[in-house]
Design a protein around this motif. Structure first.
Motif, PDB file in Angstrom:
ATOM      1  N   ALA A   1     -35.480 -51.891 -50.888  1.00 36.70           N
ATOM      2  CA  ALA A   1     -34.385 -52.643 -51.506  1.00 36.70           C
ATOM      3  C   ALA A   1     -33.062 -51.900 -51.357  1.00 36.70           C
ATOM      4  O   ALA A   1     -32.028 -52.501 -51.034  1.00 36.70           O
ATOM      5  CB  ALA A   1     -34.700 -52.899 -52.979  1.00 36.70           C
ATOM      6  N   ARG A   2     -33.077 -50.595 -51.574  1.00 38.62           N
ATOM      7  CA  ARG A   2     -31.852 -49.806 -51.432  1.00 38.62           C
ATOM      8  C   ARG A   2     -31.334 -49.861 -49.992  1.00 38.62           C
ATOM      9  O   ARG A   2     -30.121 -49.952 -49.742  1.00 38.62           O
ATOM     10  CB  ARG A   2     -32.099 -48.357 -51.856  1.00 38.62           C
ATOM     11  N   SER A   3     -32.259 -49.794 -49.025  1.00 35.32           N
ATOM     12  CA  SER A   3     -31.852 -49.830 -47.611  1.00 35.32           C
ATOM     13  C   SER A   3     -31.212 -51.170 -47.255  1.00 35.32           C
ATOM     14  O   SER A   3     -30.217 -51.224 -46.528  1.00 35.32           O
ATOM     15  CB  SER A   3     -33.068 -49.586 -46.710  1.00 35.32           C
ATOM     16  N   ILE A   4     -31.761 -52.259 -47.770  1.00 30.78           N
ATOM     17  CA  ILE A   4     -31.203 -53.588 -47.498  1.00 30.78           C
ATOM     18  C   ILE A   4     -29.788 -53.689 -48.062  1.00 30.78           C
ATOM     19  O   ILE A   4     -28.854 -54.147 -47.375  1.00 30.78           O
ATOM     20  CB  ILE A   4     -32.106 -54.682 -48.112  1.00 30.78           C
ATOM     21  N   LEU A   5     -29.610 -53.247 -49.290  1.00 33.43           N
ATOM     22  CA  LEU A   5     -28.287 -53.309 -49.915  1.00 33.43           C
ATOM     23  C   LEU A   5     -27.292 -52.420 -49.182  1.00 33.43           C
ATOM     24  O   LEU A   5     -26.105 -52.778 -49.030  1.00 33.43           O
ATOM     25  CB  LEU A   5     -28.389 -52.907 -51.387  1.00 33.43           C
ATOM     26  N   LEU A   6     -27.761 -51.264 -48.702  1.00 33.66           N
ATOM     27  CA  LEU A   6     -26.888 -50.358 -47.967  1.00 33.66           C
ATOM     28  C   LEU A   6     -26.412 -50.987 -46.661  1.00 33.66           C
ATOM     29  O   LEU A   6     -25.216 -50.931 -46.319  1.00 33.66           O
ATOM     30  CB  LEU A   6     -27.622 -49.044 -47.674  1.00 33.66           C
TER      31      LEU A   6
ATOM     32  N   VAL B   1     -22.248 -58.823 -51.983  1.00 33.44           N
ATOM     33  CA  VAL B   1     -23.543 -59.073 -52.630  1.00 33.44           C
ATOM     34  C   VAL B   1     -23.314 -59.389 -54.102  1.00 33.44           C
ATOM     35  O   VAL B   1     -22.813 -58.548 -54.850  1.00 33.44           O
ATOM     36  CB  VAL B   1     -24.482 -57.861 -52.487  1.00 33.44           C
ATOM     37  N   SER B   2     -23.648 -60.607 -54.488  1.00 32.99           N
ATOM     38  CA  SER B   2     -23.474 -61.000 -55.889  1.00 32.99           C
ATOM     39  C   SER B   2     -24.556 -60.351 -56.756  1.00 32.99           C
ATOM     40  O   SER B   2     -25.565 -59.840 -56.244  1.00 32.99           O
ATOM     41  CB  SER B   2     -23.570 -62.528 -56.025  1.00 32.99           C
ATOM     42  N   ASP B   3     -24.323 -60.392 -58.064  1.00 28.03           N
ATOM     43  CA  ASP B   3     -25.326 -59.837 -58.990  1.00 28.03           C
ATOM     44  C   ASP B   3     -26.656 -60.566 -58.848  1.00 28.03           C
ATOM     45  O   ASP B   3     -27.732 -59.955 -58.942  1.00 28.03           O
ATOM     46  CB  ASP B   3     -24.823 -59.954 -60.435  1.00 28.03           C
ATOM     47  N   GLU B   4     -26.610 -61.871 -58.614  1.00 24.60           N
ATOM     48  CA  GLU B   4     -27.833 -62.661 -58.473  1.00 24.60           C
ATOM     49  C   GLU B   4     -28.621 -62.228 -57.245  1.00 24.60           C
ATOM     50  O   GLU B   4     -29.854 -62.078 -57.296  1.00 24.60           O
ATOM     51  CB  GLU B   4     -27.467 -64.139 -58.362  1.00 24.60           C
ATOM     52  N   VAL B   5     -27.913 -62.003 -56.124  1.00 22.83           N
ATOM     53  CA  VAL B   5     -28.577 -61.574 -54.890  1.00 22.83           C
ATOM     54  C   VAL B   5     -29.134 -60.161 -55.055  1.00 22.83           C
ATOM     55  O   VAL B   5     -30.256 -59.853 -54.634  1.00 22.83           O
ATOM     56  CB  VAL B   5     -27.602 -61.637 -53.701  1.00 22.83           C
ATOM     57  N   ARG B   6     -28.345 -59.283 -55.686  1.00 20.85           N
ATOM     58  CA  ARG B   6     -28.806 -57.902 -55.907  1.00 20.85           C
ATOM     59  C   ARG B   6     -30.085 -57.888 -56.746  1.00 20.85           C
ATOM     60  O   ARG B   6     -31.022 -57.163 -56.450  1.00 20.85           O
ATOM     61  CB  ARG B   6     -27.698 -57.096 -56.594  1.00 20.85           C
ATOM     62  N   GLU B   7     -30.101 -58.736 -57.771  1.00 22.91           N
ATOM     63  CA  GLU B   7     -31.289 -58.806 -58.631  1.00 22.91           C
ATOM     64  C   GLU B   7     -32.485 -59.350 -57.859  1.00 22.91           C
ATOM     65  O   GLU B   7     -33.618 -58.897 -58.055  1.00 22.91           O
ATOM     66  CB  GLU B   7     -30.996 -59.689 -59.840  1.00 22.91           C
ATOM     67  N   ARG B   8     -32.243 -60.319 -56.962  1.00 22.23           N
ATOM     68  CA  ARG B   8     -33.340 -60.877 -56.168  1.00 22.23           C
ATOM     69  C   ARG B   8     -33.945 -59.810 -55.259  1.00 22.23           C
ATOM     70  O   ARG B   8     -35.175 -59.735 -55.104  1.00 22.23           O
ATOM     71  CB  ARG B   8     -32.843 -62.049 -55.334  1.00 22.23           C
ATOM     72  N   ILE B   9     -33.104 -58.980 -54.690  1.00 21.13           N
ATOM     73  CA  ILE B   9     -33.598 -57.945 -53.768  1.00 21.13           C
ATOM     74  C   ILE B   9     -34.299 -56.823 -54.522  1.00 21.13           C
ATOM     75  O   ILE B   9     -35.412 -56.424 -54.184  1.00 21.13           O
ATOM     76  CB  ILE B   9     -32.432 -57.390 -52.923  1.00 21.13           C
ATOM     77  N   THR B  10     -33.653 -56.308 -55.551  1.00 21.30           N
ATOM     78  CA  THR B  10     -34.248 -55.187 -56.293  1.00 21.30           C
ATOM     79  C   THR B  10     -35.446 -55.616 -57.131  1.00 21.30           C
ATOM     80  O   THR B  10     -36.303 -54.801 -57.455  1.00 21.30           O
ATOM     81  CB  THR B  10     -33.199 -54.535 -57.207  1.00 21.30           C
ATOM     82  N   GLY B  11     -35.513 -56.905 -57.470  1.00 20.83           N
ATOM     83  CA  GLY B  11     -36.627 -57.392 -58.274  1.00 20.83           C
ATOM     84  C   GLY B  11     -37.847 -57.773 -57.468  1.00 20.83           C
ATOM     85  O   GLY B  11     -38.908 -58.063 -58.026  1.00 20.83           O
TER      86      GLY B  11
ATOM     87  N   LEU C   1     -35.297 -56.475 -44.498  1.00 22.39           N
ATOM     88  CA  LEU C   1     -34.689 -55.274 -43.929  1.00 22.39           C
ATOM     89  C   LEU C   1     -34.445 -55.439 -42.425  1.00 22.39           C
ATOM     90  O   LEU C   1     -33.399 -55.033 -41.904  1.00 22.39           O
ATOM     91  CB  LEU C   1     -35.586 -54.063 -44.184  1.00 22.39           C
ATOM     92  N   LEU C   2     -35.381 -56.044 -41.715  1.00 21.17           N
ATOM     93  CA  LEU C   2     -35.241 -56.247 -40.281  1.00 21.17           C
ATOM     94  C   LEU C   2     -34.124 -57.239 -39.947  1.00 21.17           C
ATOM     95  O   LEU C   2     -33.499 -57.158 -38.873  1.00 21.17           O
ATOM     96  CB  LEU C   2     -36.562 -56.732 -39.677  1.00 21.17           C
ATOM     97  N   ARG C   3     -33.861 -58.175 -40.853  1.00 21.99           N
ATOM     98  CA  ARG C   3     -32.800 -59.158 -40.610  1.00 21.99           C
ATOM     99  C   ARG C   3     -31.418 -58.638 -40.991  1.00 21.99           C
ATOM    100  O   ARG C   3     -30.396 -59.149 -40.510  1.00 21.99           O
ATOM    101  CB  ARG C   3     -33.092 -60.438 -41.407  1.00 21.99           C
TER     102      ARG C   3
END
Length: 298
Positions: A247-252, A261-271, A282-284
């Protein structure tokens, strides 16, 4: 197929024969403490193709040289055929061993317990020849033990009480009390209680609560269950760690690409805890022009 909770509800009396004395007191029957107890064969089959087995059978010998047989049945639901079988068991035991038999039925739901506690008669309604009146232990009469000192006074009774209250709304507090009471007792005493409780809770939601309590409160024990729980915990920890790293790598990568990245998207990835899904995202991410490109298969 016999369930694990069915096994625990009667097998606990094999492990702790003296438990029946305390249970009988709860049920209002004065049965004194045993001098000794012997596990008897449960096969009540006669020399004909008809097999009948009682769940647990104990011979209880008292200090005054009096003895009796204790048949224990774990009953999961109402069964109109069962009372006749119980009458057969008791008659057979009386005839074979020449000792007075008693029947204890252990249940985990109130409706079944109240049904089993009814008197069952055989014969003409105006003149029954036999009447069965079993002792019944269930959520309707077993104590709700949420005091640690009370649980420590009688760990076997506390264990049976927890098993019979497996569906109780207060089961979390009941199990927490039991796990706390076990902290200061030797492993040889705690291990069978840990295992019997897990077995008795079966596949109910309370079973996972017990596993969590064993992992935290009884982490120093080395029983089969505690080791299994710790292995699961280590595996879950490794999975959670990998998920957090992905999740951290995707956000980076999204941040480096200048994608907001909105809060909703961040929560979707980290959750997200699914490693395969996170890997696809991550590949995309390197070729993405928007967050939708990360989530959408092209």
């Amino acid at each position: 197929m016999v369930s694990s909770s069915h096994e625990a509800m009667h097998r606990i009396f094999q492990e702790y024969p003296g438990l029946f004395t305390r249970v009988s007191e709860v049920l209002g029957v004065a049965i004194g403490p045993p001098a000794s107890a012997t596990v008897m064969p449960t096969d009540l089959t006669e020399n004909r193709p008809l097999e009948r087995r009682v769940d647990t059978l104990l011979r209880i010998d008292m200090a005054d040289d009096q003895s009796y047989l204790l048949a224990i049945e774990a009953q999961g639901k109402k069964d109109p055929e069962k009372p006749a079988s119980w009458m057969y068991y008791l008659s057979y035991l009386q005839a074979k061993y020449k000792l007075p038999p008693m029947l204890l039925v252990v249940c985990q739901d109130r409706a079944t317990a109240e049904w089993a506690a009814r008197p069952f008669a055989v014969g003409h309604p105006q003149s029954p020849v036999l009447t069965l009146q079993a002792l019944v232990a269930g959520p309707h009469n077993m104590p709700v033990i949420t005091d640690v000192a009370e649980a420590r006074k009688d760990l076997a009774l506390a264990t049976l009480a927890a098993i019979t209250h497996a569906g109780d709304p207060d089961i979390g507090a009941i199990l927490k009390t039991l796990s706390t009471a076990l902290r200061d007792v030797p492993e040889t005493i705690a291990d069978p209680i840990v295992e019997l409780t897990a077995q008795g809770l079966g596949n109910r939601p309370a079973a996972q609560q017990w596993r969590n309590l064993v992992a935290v409160d009884l982490s120093f024990y080395k029983s089969a269950l505690s080791e299994e729980i710790r292995d699961e915990g280590r595996a879950e920890g490794r999975t959670e760690g990998r998920a957090e790293g992905l999740a951290r790598s995707i956000l980076l990568l999204l941040g480096q690409a200048g994608i907001e990245v909105s809060d909703e998207v961040r929560e979707r990835i980290t959750g997200c805890s699914d490693l395969d899904t996170l890997t696809r995202w991550l590949l995309r991410a390197p070729a993405a022009r928007s967050v939708e490109d990360v989530f959408t298969e092209k």
